[in-house]
Design an enzyme around this catalytic site. Structure first.
Site, PDB file in Angstrom:
ATOM      1  N   TYR A 182      -0.716  -2.882   1.934  1.00  0.00           N
ATOM      2  CA  TYR A 182      -0.023  -3.867   2.769  1.00  0.00           C
ATOM      3  C   TYR A 182       0.037  -5.126   1.964  1.00  0.00           C
ATOM      4  O   TYR A 182       1.015  -6.118   2.226  1.00  0.00           O
ATOM      5  CB  TYR A 182      -0.241  -3.853   4.176  1.00  0.00           C
ATOM      6  CG  TYR A 182      -0.170  -2.379   4.793  1.00  0.00           C
ATOM      7  CD1 TYR A 182       1.198  -2.001   4.928  1.00  0.00           C
ATOM      8  CD2 TYR A 182      -1.407  -1.507   5.070  1.00  0.00           C
ATOM      9  CE1 TYR A 182       1.493  -0.755   5.431  1.00  0.00           C
ATOM     10  CE2 TYR A 182      -0.791  -0.349   5.566  1.00  0.00           C
ATOM     11  CZ  TYR A 182       0.298   0.055   5.558  1.00  0.00           C
ATOM     12  OH  TYR A 182       0.560   1.442   6.087  1.00  0.00           O
TER      13      TYR A 182
ATOM     14  N   HIS B 157      -6.346   1.501   1.231  1.00  0.00           N
ATOM     15  CA  HIS B 157      -5.170   1.571   2.096  1.00  0.00           C
ATOM     16  C   HIS B 157      -4.580  -0.130   2.588  1.00  0.00           C
ATOM     17  O   HIS B 157      -3.432  -0.307   2.314  1.00  0.00           O
ATOM     18  CB  HIS B 157      -5.172   2.543   3.286  1.00  0.00           C
ATOM     19  CG  HIS B 157      -4.005   2.541   3.806  1.00  0.00           C
ATOM     20  ND1 HIS B 157      -3.024   3.383   2.853  1.00  0.00           N
ATOM     21  CD2 HIS B 157      -3.077   1.986   4.595  1.00  0.00           C
ATOM     22  CE1 HIS B 157      -1.706   3.531   3.322  1.00  0.00           C
ATOM     23  NE2 HIS B 157      -1.694   2.599   4.473  1.00  0.00           N
TER      24      HIS B 157
ATOM     25  N   ARG C 287      -1.569  16.122  -9.048  1.00  0.00           N
ATOM     26  CA  ARG C 287      -1.420  14.857  -9.645  1.00  0.00           C
ATOM     27  C   ARG C 287      -2.577  14.657 -10.916  1.00  0.00           C
ATOM     28  O   ARG C 287      -3.158  15.735 -10.934  1.00  0.00           O
ATOM     29  CB  ARG C 287      -1.481  13.945  -8.684  1.00  0.00           C
ATOM     30  CG  ARG C 287      -3.010  13.634  -8.184  1.00  0.00           C
ATOM     31  CD  ARG C 287      -2.947  12.652  -6.906  1.00  0.00           C
ATOM     32  NE  ARG C 287      -2.905  11.407  -7.324  1.00  0.00           N
ATOM     33  CZ  ARG C 287      -3.440  10.059  -6.684  1.00  0.00           C
ATOM     34  NH1 ARG C 287      -3.851  10.395  -5.417  1.00  0.00           N
ATOM     35  NH2 ARG C 287      -3.248   8.953  -7.058  1.00  0.00           N
ATOM     36  N   ARG C 288      -2.427  13.847 -11.572  1.00  0.00           N
ATOM     37  CA  ARG C 288      -3.318  13.415 -12.606  1.00  0.00           C
ATOM     38  C   ARG C 288      -3.797  14.548 -13.556  1.00  0.00           C
ATOM     39  O   ARG C 288      -4.883  14.523 -13.477  1.00  0.00           O
ATOM     40  CB  ARG C 288      -4.474  12.740 -11.898  1.00  0.00           C
ATOM     41  CG  ARG C 288      -4.251  11.865 -11.096  1.00  0.00           C
ATOM     42  CD  ARG C 288      -5.598  10.948 -10.289  1.00  0.00           C
ATOM     43  NE  ARG C 288      -5.447   9.580 -10.131  1.00  0.00           N
ATOM     44  CZ  ARG C 288      -6.322   9.001  -9.539  1.00  0.00           C
ATOM     45  NH1 ARG C 288      -7.471   9.404  -8.849  1.00  0.00           N
ATOM     46  NH2 ARG C 288      -5.927   7.659  -8.889  1.00  0.00           N
TER      47      ARG C 288
ATOM     48  N   HIS D  87       5.252   9.983  -3.258  1.00  0.00           N
ATOM     49  CA  HIS D  87       5.256   8.980  -2.071  1.00  0.00           C
ATOM     50  C   HIS D  87       5.076   7.777  -2.641  1.00  0.00           C
ATOM     51  O   HIS D  87       5.733   6.564  -2.357  1.00  0.00           O
ATOM     52  CB  HIS D  87       3.998   9.314  -1.378  1.00  0.00           C
ATOM     53  CG  HIS D  87       3.463   8.298  -0.345  1.00  0.00           C
ATOM     54  ND1 HIS D  87       4.474   7.756   0.770  1.00  0.00           N
ATOM     55  CD2 HIS D  87       2.431   7.548  -0.322  1.00  0.00           C
ATOM     56  CE1 HIS D  87       3.530   6.836   1.191  1.00  0.00           C
ATOM     57  NE2 HIS D  87       2.523   6.571   0.761  1.00  0.00           N
ATOM     58  N   PHE D  88       4.220   7.328  -3.540  1.00  0.00           N
ATOM     59  CA  PHE D  88       3.856   5.924  -3.889  1.00  0.00           C
ATOM     60  C   PHE D  88       4.735   5.188  -4.879  1.00  0.00           C
ATOM     61  O   PHE D  88       5.080   3.942  -5.121  1.00  0.00           O
ATOM     62  CB  PHE D  88       2.167   5.669  -4.114  1.00  0.00           C
ATOM     63  CG  PHE D  88       1.962   6.126  -5.340  1.00  0.00           C
ATOM     64  CD1 PHE D  88       2.362   5.912  -6.448  1.00  0.00           C
ATOM     65  CD2 PHE D  88       0.848   7.119  -5.190  1.00  0.00           C
ATOM     66  CE1 PHE D  88       1.519   6.187  -7.873  1.00  0.00           C
ATOM     67  CE2 PHE D  88       0.139   7.795  -6.729  1.00  0.00           C
ATOM     68  CZ  PHE D  88       0.714   7.364  -7.701  1.00  0.00           C
ATOM     69  N   HIS D  89       5.426   6.234  -5.765  1.00  0.00           N
ATOM     70  CA  HIS D  89       6.701   5.307  -6.470  1.00  0.00           C
ATOM     71  C   HIS D  89       7.921   4.955  -5.471  1.00  0.00           C
ATOM     72  O   HIS D  89       8.681   4.066  -5.964  1.00  0.00           O
ATOM     73  CB  HIS D  89       6.956   6.337  -7.598  1.00  0.00           C
ATOM     74  CG  HIS D  89       6.141   6.360  -8.436  1.00  0.00           C
ATOM     75  ND1 HIS D  89       5.005   7.124  -8.698  1.00  0.00           N
ATOM     76  CD2 HIS D  89       6.032   5.776  -9.786  1.00  0.00           C
ATOM     77  CE1 HIS D  89       4.195   7.065  -9.602  1.00  0.00           C
ATOM     78  NE2 HIS D  89       5.080   6.206 -10.581  1.00  0.00           N
TER      79      HIS D  89
END
Ligand code: HAS
Length: 556
Positions: free
Chosen positions: A224, A220, A434-435, A371-373
């Protein structure tokens, strides 16, 4: 400050390796999204399940780890030299680059030869060839050497400038590396003490839960490490591009320091569904995850105020009239405002993920790639692409070959990623995993197939945008400079001026990094101590190296 020729070359090579990795990574991204939508046969070539996982590993490792690490390390060098006006140790800088490059080649070889189809999270019992783990280690150690070069320059600067506060852009650099170093201790322990000996056959068993916990100690805060250089650009470059000033410099400093404290003890929010960790400590890390949203909320206010200031300086009137007068047609502005807007949705979806009980709905579903794209895939990646244009201009006097296409692909990406993420998130809400090669799955109903088709349209737009970027960037590399060598010599990164500047009233403690690192370490001990106690108490190592495509499902 003049940017020396040798530094220009160093930064260029970092950028180039990163961008070539991205080019390969996004190509596999296109295959992924098409395969999930059922388009996986191209004449005699079939993008089947085996290729899907190998491609997904390449996609994740090259885009999320290699592209970002090379780009960030190179970019932070130039910010360090320009903001401190100090020369970095060239030996360390090149050593760092070579270690990272050798590591990348080793890991890429393992993945390309199908010896490391373990996805970018490399959870055991999935096992990779030792070259993959050793490559990953070299990449990280290389980045540590780069961090050491900037830290030594910073320490030297402090010695030579007693009583002066670290310049705000350097606070961002330093913060990024503090977070990165403390985070990578987790994955270094996982790889060195467990995965490498296990993949070499020196030990026969592995504790999967312990390895996952060490991975997410890193995983995580890693986000950042991706986000902070983007924030650095949004705070210290963007307001000037918009024609204004940064609204509050002291608040920017507070934001970066908050990231040192709150970005680290939160990794367990990726393990809400894992056994072996008490729900009390998961809940505590959920609470701390909400804390790490605070600096982003402060950032939103500070940047919105900076943009409003710019809009009003440009003649904007009324409540919202200033928005119209911002330079929407400027490629640099487009390339920064796009990721900022998308990050609003990316961040909000992060709050959904972090909410312990709601996480049960979205965990391991297509929601998460949605979310992460919007976060790393846009807030960070698209900002870095814009930076690549800025750096080509600042370092080599080469403006983009086509500013129009540079503006166009920025907005095209925004449209593409929002469509893609919307489709993926709706699928996630319906429980679609996912995946998974959904094109081959028997259980998709019509509505879900339509949603997957929508996500694929978004994916194709994103790929088109990034393809236009590559062509534009490549031609820019080879075109003649727009500035003479003498003009290039005078070029600066041109950090933004602040509306509310830091002055002597700013508490000295805000420049005391030792204190903030100390508190961060304490928080890590308090929050992770009981978690590791739980993991050691309730889980154990078992001999189960696993390969999904081996007929016996066992590597050895
Ligand atoms: Fe995340 C999963 C929670 C931010 C990346 N995240 C992932 C994964 C990745 C990733 C790659 O709690 C998948 C990992 C995997 O493979 O399994 N994430 C959060 C939270 C935040 C957050 C709370 N993530 C990021 C960033 C990323 C990133 C940044 C990359 C750069 N994430 C999670 C959780 C999971 C997760 C769980 C695990 C899910 C699971 O079950 O697997 C926060 O930092 C978000 C802060 C943002 C806000 C929202 C409001 C934002 C506003 C505006 C911000 C805009 C700005 C720009 C600053 C508080 C209001 C200014 C704009 C103007 C126009 C002025």
């Amino acid at each position: 400050m003049r940017i020396g020729k040798d530094l220009r070359n160093i930064v260029f090579w970092h950028m180039l390796v990163g961008i070539l990795s991205l080019a390969t990574g996004v190509t596999y991204g296109l295959f992924q999204v098409l395969a999930r939508a059922g388009i996986y046969k191209y004449g005699i070539f079939t993008y089947g399940t085996k290729l899907y996982y190998q491609g997904l590993t390449l996609h994740g490792v090259l885009n999320a780890i290699v592209f970002t690490t090379f780009f960030i390390v190179g970019f932070l060098y130039i910010v360090t030299e320009v903001s401190l006006k100090k020369r970095l140790n060239r030996g360390l800088v090149w050593l760092s680059f070579i270690l990272m490059l050798v590591g990348t080649v080793a890991a890429a070889w393992a993945i390309l030869t199908d010896r490391a189809t373990v996805l970018y999270t490399f959870y055991p019992p999935l096992q990779a060839h030792p070259a993959f783990y050793i490559g990953a280690t070299l990449l990280i150690v290389g980045s540590w050497v780069g961090a050491l070069a900037t830290t030594l320059a910073h320490l030297q600067w402090r010695k030579e400038n007693p009583g002066r506060r670290t310049p705000p852009p350097m606070v961002a650099v330093h913060t990024t590396y503090i977070v990165w170093f403390l985070a990578t201790l987790g994955v270094a322990a996982e790889v060195l003490f467990f995965l490498i000996p296990w993949s070499l056959g020196l030990v026969k068993s592995i504790n999967a839960e312990l390895a996952r916990t060490l991975f997410w100690w890193f995983g995580h805060p890693l986000v950042y490490f991706w986000l902070l250089p983007a924030y650095l650009s949004w705070y210290f470059l963007m307001p000037r591009i918009a024609g204004g000033k940064l609204y509050s410099e002291p608040m920017a400093r507070v934001v970066f320091i908050m990231f040192i404290l709150f970005s680290l003890p939160v990794g367990t929010h990726h393990q809400f569904s894992d056994p072996g960790i008490s729900s009390t400590w998961k809940a505590i890390q959920a609470f701390l995850t909400f804390m790490v949203a605070v600096p982003s909320l402060l950032t939103a206010f500070n940047l919105a105020a900076s943009l409003e200031y710019a809009g009003r300086v440009r003649g904007g009137k009324g409540f919202f009239g200033w928005i119209k007068t911002l330079p929407w047609g400027d490629y640099k502005f487009a390339g920064f405002i796009g990721p900022m807007i998308v990050f609003i949705f990316g961040g909000i979806s992060g709050i959904v993920n972090a909410s312990y009980n709601v996480n049960q709905v979205v965990h391991n579903t297509s929601w998460i790639p949605g979310h992460f794209h919007m976060t790393v895939g846009t807030a960070s990646a698209m900002t870095f692409l814009t930076l690549s244009y800025i750096l080509m201009e600042k370092l080599f006097g080469k403006k983009p070959w086509s500013k129009w296409w540079a503006t166009f692909h920025a907005y095209l990406w925004v449209v593409g990623v929002l469509i893609f993420a919307w489709g993926m998130m709706q699928l996630g809400r319906a429980g679609i995993p996912r995946r998974t090669h959904l094109g081959l799955s028997p259980y998709m109903n019509l509505e879900e197939k339509v949603l997957m088709g929508i996500a694929a349209v978004g994916g194709v737009l994103m790929f088109t945008a990034v393809f236009i970027y590559f062509v534009n960037f490549l031609v820019t590399i080879f075109k003649k400079p727009d500035l003479s060598e003498a003009e290039i010599e005078e070029v600066d990164l041109e950090f933004t001026e602040a509306y509310h500047k830091e002055d002597d009233s700013l508490p000295k403690v805000l420049d005391n990094f030792t204190l903030w690192i100390g508190i961060a370490v304490l928080l890590l001990i308090i929050t992770y101590g009981p978690i590791f106690y739980d993991v050691f108490r309730s889980t154990y190592a078992v001999p189960n190296a696993f390969s999904p495509f081996n007929p016996l499902n066992l590597i050895k």
